[in-house]
Write an enzyme that holds these catalytic residues in place. Sequence first.
Site, PDB file in Angstrom:
ATOM      1  N   GLY A 162      -0.484  -2.315   4.352  1.00 50.65           N
ATOM      2  CA  GLY A 162       0.299  -1.140   4.681  1.00 50.65           C
ATOM      3  C   GLY A 162       1.213  -1.420   5.849  1.00 50.65           C
ATOM      4  N   ARG A 163       0.697  -1.160   7.045  1.00 54.94           N
ATOM      5  CA  ARG A 163       1.541  -1.243   8.235  1.00 54.94           C
ATOM      6  C   ARG A 163       2.142  -2.620   8.464  1.00 54.94           C
ATOM      7  NH1 ARG A 163      -3.136   1.662  11.465  1.00 54.94           N
ATOM      8  NH2 ARG A 163      -4.219   0.593   9.767  1.00 54.94           N
ATOM      9  N   ARG A 166      -7.472   5.465  -6.080  1.00 50.77           N
ATOM     10  CA  ARG A 166      -7.835   5.236  -4.676  1.00 50.77           C
ATOM     11  C   ARG A 166      -8.943   6.197  -4.278  1.00 50.77           C
ATOM     12  NH1 ARG A 166      -4.218   4.081   0.729  1.00 50.77           N
ATOM     13  NH2 ARG A 166      -4.002   2.130  -0.389  1.00 50.77           N
ATOM     14  N   ALA A 182       2.400   8.461  -2.037  1.00 51.12           N
ATOM     15  CA  ALA A 182       1.818   9.672  -2.626  1.00 51.12           C
ATOM     16  C   ALA A 182       2.941  10.571  -3.122  1.00 51.12           C
ATOM     17  CB  ALA A 182       0.988  10.408  -1.581  1.00 51.12           C
ATOM     18  N   TYR A 187      -7.548  14.630   0.186  1.00 50.59           N
ATOM     19  CA  TYR A 187      -6.668  15.388  -0.690  1.00 50.59           C
ATOM     20  C   TYR A 187      -7.472  15.923  -1.876  1.00 50.59           C
ATOM     21  CZ  TYR A 187      -3.134  13.535   2.421  1.00 50.59           C
ATOM     22  OH  TYR A 187      -2.417  13.228   3.551  1.00 50.59           O
ATOM     23  N   SER A 200       0.848  -1.196   0.000  1.00 52.11           N
ATOM     24  CA  SER A 200       0.000   0.000   0.000  1.00 52.11           C
ATOM     25  C   SER A 200       0.884   1.246   0.000  1.00 52.11           C
ATOM     26  CB  SER A 200      -0.883  -0.018   1.254  1.00 52.11           C
ATOM     27  OG  SER A 200      -1.960   0.870   1.102  1.00 52.11           O
TER      28      SER A 200
HETATM   29  C1  FNR Z   1      -0.243   5.697   4.895  1.00 55.18           C
HETATM   30  N1  FNR Z   1      -1.327   5.679   4.015  1.00 55.18           N
HETATM   31  C2  FNR Z   1      -1.236   6.309   2.797  1.00 55.18           C
HETATM   32  N2  FNR Z   1      -2.239   6.197   1.890  1.00 55.18           N
HETATM   33  C3  FNR Z   1      -2.111   6.700   0.651  1.00 55.18           C
HETATM   34  O1  FNR Z   1      -3.026   6.569  -0.145  1.00 55.18           O
HETATM   35  N3  FNR Z   1      -0.965   7.342   0.284  1.00 55.18           N
HETATM   36  C4  FNR Z   1       0.078   7.523   1.142  1.00 55.18           C
HETATM   37  O2  FNR Z   1       1.121   8.051   0.754  1.00 55.18           O
HETATM   38  C5  FNR Z   1      -0.084   7.047   2.468  1.00 55.18           C
HETATM   39  N4  FNR Z   1       0.893   7.232   3.404  1.00 55.18           N
HETATM   40  C6  FNR Z   1       0.878   6.488   4.571  1.00 55.18           C
HETATM   41  C7  FNR Z   1       2.001   6.478   5.405  1.00 55.18           C
HETATM   42  C8  FNR Z   1       2.030   5.647   6.525  1.00 55.18           C
HETATM   43  C9  FNR Z   1       3.264   5.608   7.374  1.00 55.18           C
HETATM   44  C10 FNR Z   1       0.904   4.844   6.831  1.00 55.18           C
HETATM   45  C11 FNR Z   1       0.910   3.919   8.022  1.00 55.18           C
HETATM   46  C12 FNR Z   1      -0.210   4.888   6.042  1.00 55.18           C
HETATM   47  C13 FNR Z   1      -2.446   4.754   4.254  1.00 55.18           C
HETATM   48  C14 FNR Z   1      -2.073   3.331   3.837  1.00 55.18           C
HETATM   49  O3  FNR Z   1      -1.773   3.220   2.463  1.00 55.18           O
HETATM   50  C15 FNR Z   1      -3.202   2.331   4.168  1.00 55.18           C
HETATM   51  O4  FNR Z   1      -4.313   2.680   3.398  1.00 55.18           O
HETATM   52  C16 FNR Z   1      -3.581   2.325   5.624  1.00 55.18           C
HETATM   53  O5  FNR Z   1      -2.431   2.267   6.449  1.00 55.18           O
HETATM   54  C17 FNR Z   1      -4.489   1.135   5.955  1.00 55.18           C
HETATM   55  O6  FNR Z   1      -3.863  -0.081   5.637  1.00 55.18           O
HETATM   56  P1  FNR Z   1      -3.115  -0.993   6.779  1.00 55.18           P
HETATM   57  O7  FNR Z   1      -1.931  -0.203   7.264  1.00 55.18           O
HETATM   58  O8  FNR Z   1      -4.122  -1.218   7.882  1.00 55.18           O
HETATM   59  O9  FNR Z   1      -2.737  -2.247   6.056  1.00 55.18           O
END
Ligand code: FNR
Length: 349
Positions: free
Chosen positions: A313-314, A221, A58, A173, A22
Site C-alpha cells: 500500500g503505502r 478482503r 474501495a 465496513y 493494495s
Molecule cells: C488504505 N487502505 C484501504 N484498504 C482497503 O481495503 N480499501 C481501501 O480503499 C483502502 N484505502 C486506503 C487509503 C490509503 C491512503 C491508505 C494508506 C490505506 C488500506 C491499505 O490497502 C493497506 O491494507 C494498508 O495500508 C496496509 O498496507 P501497507 O500500507 O502497510 O502496505
Amino acid sequence: MSMLFSPYTVRSVTLRNRIVVSPMCQYSAGGDGIATDWHFVHYGTRAVGGAGLVLLEATAVEPRGRISTEDLGLYHERQLPALQRIVRFVHEQGAACGIQLAHAGRKAFSPKKGQGPQEPVGPSPIPFDEGWRVPLELDEAGLQAVAAAFEQAARWAHEVGFDVIEIHAAHGYLLHEFLSPVANHRSDRWGGPLEARLAFPLDVVRRVRAAWPEAKPLFARLSTTDYLPGGFDPDQAVEVARALGQAGVDLIDCSSGGIAPVRPPDYPGYQLKPAERIRREAGVPTSALGLITAPEMAEEVLQNGRADVVLLGRELLRHPYWPLDAARALGAEAPWPRQYLRAKRAGDR
Ligand code: FNR
C-alpha cells in the site's frame, strides 16, 4: 529464482509477477463517483512501475455505501467510461487490473468526511463510535437491495474490462459488520453464531460469483481479527475463508481491524500469521499485506509458503517504481516500460 517475479495464474488470468497494488481510496472522484484524471495518472503510474495487478480502491456499489462524496462508485452506467480508460491503459502496460467493490455500512460518511445525503445502514443500530450516526438496521428488502447492488456492480466491472474483483469484507465496513459480533447483534437468521453472521457476506459472494465470469478471479478482503476480546478472530477467519473458498473465492486478502477505533500493531508483516494459517488450514490462497517494504521480505513470505501474492500500500504511494527496483535487488528481470529502458542500468547516460 525469484518467486516475487514469477507469474501467478488464477483462473484465466496470469499476473506477470506477484506484486499487487493494495486498494487505496484516493477521495478524488468527481461528481457522482466518476473517476478523474487523478485516478488515471495514479493507477497508470503504478502499472508503468511494474506491478502485476493494480487493484482500484474501495468502490461503492450504492450511494449510501460511500465513505465520502469523493469515493469512486460503480452504481451507474455513467461511471463506466472513465474506468474503461484506466483499465485500457493499465493493460497496455502489461499489468492486470482489478476493482474492490465495497459498501461502507455504518461507517458511511464519517464525521470527518462530512455527513452524506443518505442514512448509513448496518446489521444493527449501533454506531461505530461517539459522534457517528446510528445506522438504520437493514431489513430483508434492504439486504436484498445491497446484494443486488453488488451483483450489478460485478456485471459492470466485467463490462469495463476488469480482470479481478475484490469484495471488501474488512475494515469495519458493511460485510465485516455482519461477520463481527461487535457490530452484529441480530437475532434473526443473519446474526448470532458464526454461520449466521457469515450468511449475508456469503450471499453477496455467491451472487457476485454468479454474475462475474467463471474465468475471472474473485478475491475477498477480510479483517482477520478485530483486536478485541469477544470480537472476530483468526479462528473464525479460517472458517469464513473455507466457506468463501467453497463459494468460489480464489484468494483471501488478509487485513485486520477497523470494526472499532482500536489501533492495529505496526511492525512489518503484522497480518502475516493469519494469512499463513488461512492458507494452510482453509486451503485458500492468501495475500501478505501490511508494512511490507523490503523486496527480500516480499520474497521470503512467498518462498516460505506463507502467502501467494504480496500487496503493498503505502510503499507504492511513496515509490510507484518499487517493483523495478525490487527486481534489481532480487536479481530478477524487471518489467521495464520500453520508454524508460535507457534508465534501466544505473550509471547509463
Ligand atoms: C488504505 N487502505 C484501504 N484498504 C482497503 O481495503 N480499501 C481501501 O480503499 C483502502 N484505502 C486506503 C487509503 C490509503 C491512503 C491508505 C494508506 C490505506 C488500506 C491499505 O490497502 C493497506 O491494507 C494498508 O495500508 C496496509 O498496507 P501497507 O500500507 O502497510 O502496505
